[in-house]
Write a protein that holds these residues in place. Sequence first.
Motif, short mmCIF file in Angstrom:
data_model
loop_
_atom_site.label_atom_id
_atom_site.label_comp_id
_atom_site.label_asym_id
_atom_site.label_seq_id
_atom_site.Cartn_x
_atom_site.Cartn_y
_atom_site.Cartn_z
N PHE A 10 0.84 -1.19 0.00
CA PHE A 10 0.00 0.00 0.00
C PHE A 10 0.87 1.25 0.00
CE2 PHE A 10 -2.16 3.51 2.04
CZ PHE A 10 -3.41 3.50 1.46
N LEU A 11 1.89 1.27 0.87
CA LEU A 11 2.76 2.45 0.97
C LEU A 11 3.55 2.67 -0.31
CD1 LEU A 11 3.98 1.77 4.61
CD2 LEU A 11 2.58 3.73 3.89
N TYR A 12 3.97 1.56 -0.94
CA TYR A 12 4.70 1.68 -2.22
C TYR A 12 3.81 2.31 -3.29
CZ TYR A 12 6.79 0.49 -6.67
OH TYR A 12 7.29 0.57 -7.95
N HIS A 13 2.59 1.82 -3.42
CA HIS A 13 1.69 2.35 -4.44
C HIS A 13 1.29 3.79 -4.13
CE1 HIS A 13 0.96 -1.95 -5.71
NE2 HIS A 13 1.21 -1.34 -6.84
N LYS A 48 10.03 5.76 1.83
CA LYS A 48 10.90 5.34 2.94
C LYS A 48 10.15 4.43 3.91
CE LYS A 48 13.79 8.53 4.64
NZ LYS A 48 14.27 9.85 5.10
N LEU A 49 8.87 4.72 4.14
CA LEU A 49 8.05 3.84 5.00
C LEU A 49 7.89 2.46 4.36
CD1 LEU A 49 5.21 6.31 6.11
CD2 LEU A 49 7.10 5.46 7.52
N ALA A 50 7.64 2.46 3.04
CA ALA A 50 7.51 1.18 2.31
C ALA A 50 8.82 0.41 2.36
CB ALA A 50 7.10 1.44 0.86
N LEU A 51 9.93 1.10 2.16
CA LEU A 51 11.25 0.45 2.17
C LEU A 51 11.51 -0.24 3.50
CD1 LEU A 51 13.93 0.00 0.66
CD2 LEU A 51 14.75 2.13 1.67
N ILE A 71 12.99 -8.07 -3.85
CA ILE A 71 12.63 -7.50 -5.16
C ILE A 71 11.89 -6.18 -4.97
CG2 ILE A 71 11.27 -7.86 -7.26
CD1 ILE A 71 11.89 -10.86 -6.97
N ARG A 72 10.98 -6.15 -4.00
CA ARG A 72 10.26 -4.91 -3.74
C ARG A 72 11.17 -3.84 -3.14
NH1 ARG A 72 6.59 -3.50 -6.86
NH2 ARG A 72 4.52 -3.53 -5.99
N ILE A 73 12.24 -4.25 -2.46
CA ILE A 73 13.23 -3.29 -1.99
C ILE A 73 13.86 -2.58 -3.19
CG2 ILE A 73 15.54 -3.08 -0.95
CD1 ILE A 73 14.66 -5.26 1.06
N LEU A 74 14.20 -3.34 -4.23
CA LEU A 74 14.78 -2.74 -5.45
C LEU A 74 13.81 -1.77 -6.09
CD1 LEU A 74 16.62 -5.69 -7.25
CD2 LEU A 74 17.51 -4.08 -5.57
N LEU A 78 12.19 4.00 -7.03
CA LEU A 78 11.23 5.09 -6.84
C LEU A 78 11.86 6.22 -6.01
CD1 LEU A 78 8.27 5.93 -7.38
CD2 LEU A 78 7.64 4.77 -5.28
N LEU A 79 12.56 5.84 -4.96
CA LEU A 79 13.22 6.85 -4.12
C LEU A 79 14.32 7.57 -4.90
CD1 LEU A 79 13.48 4.93 -0.73
CD2 LEU A 79 12.23 7.06 -1.12
N GLY A 80 15.09 6.82 -5.69
CA GLY A 80 16.16 7.44 -6.47
C GLY A 80 15.63 8.48 -7.44
N ILE A 81 14.51 8.16 -8.09
CA ILE A 81 13.89 9.10 -9.03
C ILE A 81 13.45 10.37 -8.30
CG2 ILE A 81 11.84 9.46 -10.48
CD1 ILE A 81 12.09 6.41 -11.20
N ASN A 82 12.85 10.20 -7.13
CA ASN A 82 12.33 11.37 -6.41
C ASN A 82 13.42 12.16 -5.70
OD1 ASN A 82 9.20 11.53 -6.57
ND2 ASN A 82 9.67 9.36 -6.46
#
Length: 406
Positions: free
Chosen positions: A185-188, A207-210, A220-223, A228-232
């Motif tokens: 949920f946090l990732y999306h 960061k919460l999702a990570l 895999i979801r960590i990657l 997403l974090l790198g882009i932002n």
Amino acid sequence: MEFGALIKYYRTQRGITQAELAKGICSVPHLSKIENNSKEANEETIALLLERLQISMEEMEENEEKIKVLIREFSNRINFYLKEEIEETYQKLKLIEHLIPFSKYIYIWELYKYRYLLFKGQLDEAEHQKDLLYKQKKNFSQHEDYLFRYYNAVFLILKGQFKNADDIFDTLYIDNEHEAASGEFLYHRALAKSSLEQSGHAIHFGKLALQMFMNQHNFIRILHTLMLLGINYTNSNIYEEAEECFQHIIRNAKLLKEEQLLPQIYHNMGHLQFKMKHLNESLFYYEKSLELQPNINQHYLVTLYSIGEINYFLGAKEKSIECFQEVNSLAKDLGVKKFRLLSEYYLLLMSSPVKGYKYLELKVIPFLEEENESHEDLTHYYKMLADYYSEKGMALEAVNYLNKIT
């Protein structure tokens, strides 16, 4: 199991009348009430009816447990993004799908089918499944209602309707704070914020999702989250953190056999280096990205355009022209007007700067503004025009575009 409905299903499938099935076991009205779940039957009666249908009570109970285990396994494998394993479990569930309507997992299964279709990117089929689920919405439990609304938000993200998706996430977080704390949920939610160019919020939820994914060892979801974090971080000019994210993904993508991520990682690293004004490093990463892209599609087009632009800034005019000519041809074939206009701008610019900047002002920028392109893209071209007018001593025109930047 809903034994009454199950008995009716197998009785009609085998062409047996109620009288034939009930004979010597119970009355026909009694069987009718059992089949319609309007009367509780004792275990002995149910066992006799199932035996006459050549089905054992033990088999039914085993099937109920099997459905439960597979449903849980299916959910976990989607959450851990295990592509091959997801397909394997999905096929196992399809083999016993005829039994699921008689279990308490009927709506959960239909909801997970919706999630599966979204995972596969089959949006037309997903929309059809969404419509079917909507008709049953009044029968959902609180958890099932949450899943339906959550998957609808994911559907909207995939359709590019980020604001509508974000609104659903906000409501879900308020209504279902406990369930809305999951990594997925946090990732999306971070993804929706990122797409709306709300980088600060995207970093917060990312960061919460990570942290959630790290606690679960969901590698895999960590990657995906680091990407997403790198882009932002890049969009927020937090360059050191962005570079650290991308380097981490590059190191681990091959280890986790997620090599299909590498073209995207290298492209994003190229963009980061461009923003840092490291043009040669930027070109290196863009070219690595292009080499690894298997298909000539819009992603390929974006990377090729970036290579053409870097070569222009490096003064490699012939290479730049070659890139932009290919971009122009591909953009026409793919029907991507944005890159057709941008490539024509640069080709004009290299033959006649006056014509190029006029084309940028009259054709490119109005199109980008009308299409609500990203503020970063628009800022890039506003600055080019502002610098051009400033060099020409046309202060009012330069200030006009500088004001657009702010």
